[in-house]
Scaffold this motif. Structure first.
Motif, mmCIF file in Angstrom:
data_model
loop_
_atom_site.group_PDB
_atom_site.id
_atom_site.type_symbol
_atom_site.label_atom_id
_atom_site.label_comp_id
_atom_site.label_asym_id
_atom_site.label_seq_id
_atom_site.Cartn_x
_atom_site.Cartn_y
_atom_site.Cartn_z
ATOM 1 N N ALA A 171 -36.907 10.257 5.746
ATOM 2 C CA ALA A 171 -37.283 11.302 6.700
ATOM 3 C C ALA A 171 -38.642 11.866 6.307
ATOM 4 C CB ALA A 171 -36.230 12.403 6.735
ATOM 5 N N VAL B 166 -40.746 15.859 6.403
ATOM 6 C CA VAL B 166 -40.584 17.300 6.570
ATOM 7 C C VAL B 166 -41.965 17.928 6.768
ATOM 8 C CG1 VAL B 166 -39.689 19.420 5.551
ATOM 9 C CG2 VAL B 166 -38.557 17.242 5.072
ATOM 10 N N ASN C 148 -31.424 15.985 13.196
ATOM 11 C CA ASN C 148 -32.680 16.624 12.777
ATOM 12 C C ASN C 148 -32.528 18.147 12.733
ATOM 13 O OD1 ASN C 148 -33.892 14.109 12.606
ATOM 14 N ND2 ASN C 148 -34.722 14.205 14.682
ATOM 15 N N ALA D 87 -35.135 18.642 0.189
ATOM 16 C CA ALA D 87 -35.115 17.708 1.307
ATOM 17 C C ALA D 87 -34.288 16.469 0.982
ATOM 18 C CB ALA D 87 -36.534 17.319 1.693
ATOM 19 N N ILE E 210 -39.929 26.057 7.610
ATOM 20 C CA ILE E 210 -39.776 24.648 7.998
ATOM 21 C C ILE E 210 -40.172 24.517 9.458
ATOM 22 C CG2 ILE E 210 -38.208 22.692 8.136
ATOM 23 C CD1 ILE E 210 -38.763 23.660 5.320
ATOM 24 N N GLU F 134 -32.771 20.395 9.387
ATOM 25 C CA GLU F 134 -33.742 21.489 9.329
ATOM 26 C C GLU F 134 -33.087 22.790 8.883
ATOM 27 O OE1 GLU F 134 -36.786 23.866 12.373
ATOM 28 O OE2 GLU F 134 -35.828 21.970 12.959
ATOM 29 N N ARG G 47 -40.551 21.414 11.253
ATOM 30 C CA ARG G 47 -39.665 20.424 11.861
ATOM 31 C C ARG G 47 -39.313 19.366 10.827
ATOM 32 N NH1 ARG G 47 -42.710 17.409 16.602
ATOM 33 N NH2 ARG G 47 -40.643 16.446 16.676
ATOM 34 N N VAL G 48 -38.187 18.693 11.084
ATOM 35 C CA VAL G 48 -37.706 17.607 10.227
ATOM 36 C C VAL G 48 -37.367 16.426 11.119
ATOM 37 C CG1 VAL G 48 -36.009 16.901 8.499
ATOM 38 C CG2 VAL G 48 -36.791 19.278 8.565
#
Length: 316
Positions: A86, A88, A137, A113, A155, A141, A157-158
């Motif tokens: 992923a 971050v 997602n 993460a 944060i 997050e 977005r993830v």
């Protein structure tokens, strides 16, 4: 002597001024520690000054940081081993907390993460990882954002980048997709046949009331076939004519059968013919130009070979 003293003081002041002046960029904030304590407000962008030997300035970047999360291997809720990686996106919103509450917020964010990604893998099914990534997602997050709030990090977005499956699972998914498409194609084909049969039934009901329509349809079919420049033209044969011919043949073959049945059984042996005797083959002298041999020829006497007389084998 006085001039030298003035020059020395001027150099000292210039040196102190140069060491106390700091420049903070637009995307940075400065956290000042005075005797080890943090001042209340961080320094804004521009030119700022600190007390040499008393204050220490630490700059914090407020730009969005893109942190790739290394691929994590885990087992899903339906017992499938997968590798998921992923990315971050986050930024610092409180410089003071990012400096005071955590030693290295970048390293801490990376570890959080990775652990959150492993946790989300274990709580999800394989179908959710492949098809419902938006929900995962959002969940990922929320899991990362919970400890990051205390560090002054937001944060943004993830995103889950890739889901790697074993080769056996890839083949199973491919067979499942092929079977599903085959099922859809068969259903569509059957539906088309059903609709076509309904339309043909309606057309047959319409044409049964007017035979001229059937003849016109026959002529249209002939024109369509002839337009393709074929060397062979196939004409449909009316079924009614076949039935008429069948009835006629059945009536013609039925009469002799009745006559033969009326004949008495005594006449049947008289109709049998006895076979004529054939002449023996030995009386003919020649057959198809080949002379017949009445007696076998005697083989010449040869030393060491048997002697033949009148078709019998004997010693010489």
């Amino acid at each position: 002597m006085l001039v030298e003293l003035i020059i020395g003081i001027a150099l000292l002041v210039a040196l102190c001024t140069a060491s106390s002046v700091r420049i903070i960029k637009q995307y940075e904030r400065g956290v000042v520690f005075r005797f080890g304590r943090v001042l209340s407000a961080p320094r804004e962008p521009g030119l700022t000054a600190i007390v040499p030997g008393v204050d220490r300035l630490q700059k914090v970047n407020l730009q969005i940081v893109t942190m790739p999360v290394p691929a994590q291997e885990g087992i899903t809720r339906d017992n499938v081993t997968v590798r998921v990686d992923a990315v971050v996106y986050f930024n610092v919103t409180d410089p003071t907390r990012a400096v005071v509450n955590v030693e290295d917020y970048l390293f801490a964010m990376g570890q959080v993460a990775q652990t959150s990604l492993r946790s989300i893998i274990g709580k999800s099914d394989l179908d959710e990882l492949l098809a419902n990534r938006e929900k995962l997602n959002q969940g990922l997050e929320v899991m990362i954002d919970s400890p990051a709030l205390g560090w002054g990090v937001h944060i943004d977005r993830v995103e889950i980048k890739d889901v790697s499956l074993p080769e056996t699972m890839k083949r199973s998914i491919a067979r499942q997709a092929e079977a599903e498409r085959e099922r859809r194609s068969r259903i569509i084909s059957a539906d088309g046949e059903y609709q076509a049969s309904r339309k043909l039934s309606d057309a047959a009901n319409v044409m049964s009331g007017s035979p001229e329509a059937l003849q016109l349809r026959l002529l249209e079919t002939v024109v369509e076939v002839a337009a393709e420049k074929n060397s062979t033209l196939v004409l449909p044969f009316p079924v009614e004519l076949l039935r008429f011919v069948e009835n006629v043949q059945g009536g013609a073959t039925g009469k002799p059968a009745e006559k033969s049945a009326e004949q008495p059984p005594s006449e049947a042996p008289q109709q049998a013919r006895t076979p004529e005797p054939r002449a023996p083959v030995e009386e003919s002298a020649e057959l198809d130009g080949i002379p017949q041999v009445s007696e076998p020829l005697a083989a010449p006497d040869v030393e060491g070979l048997p002697h033949v007389h009148d078709g019998r084998v004997g010693d010489s």
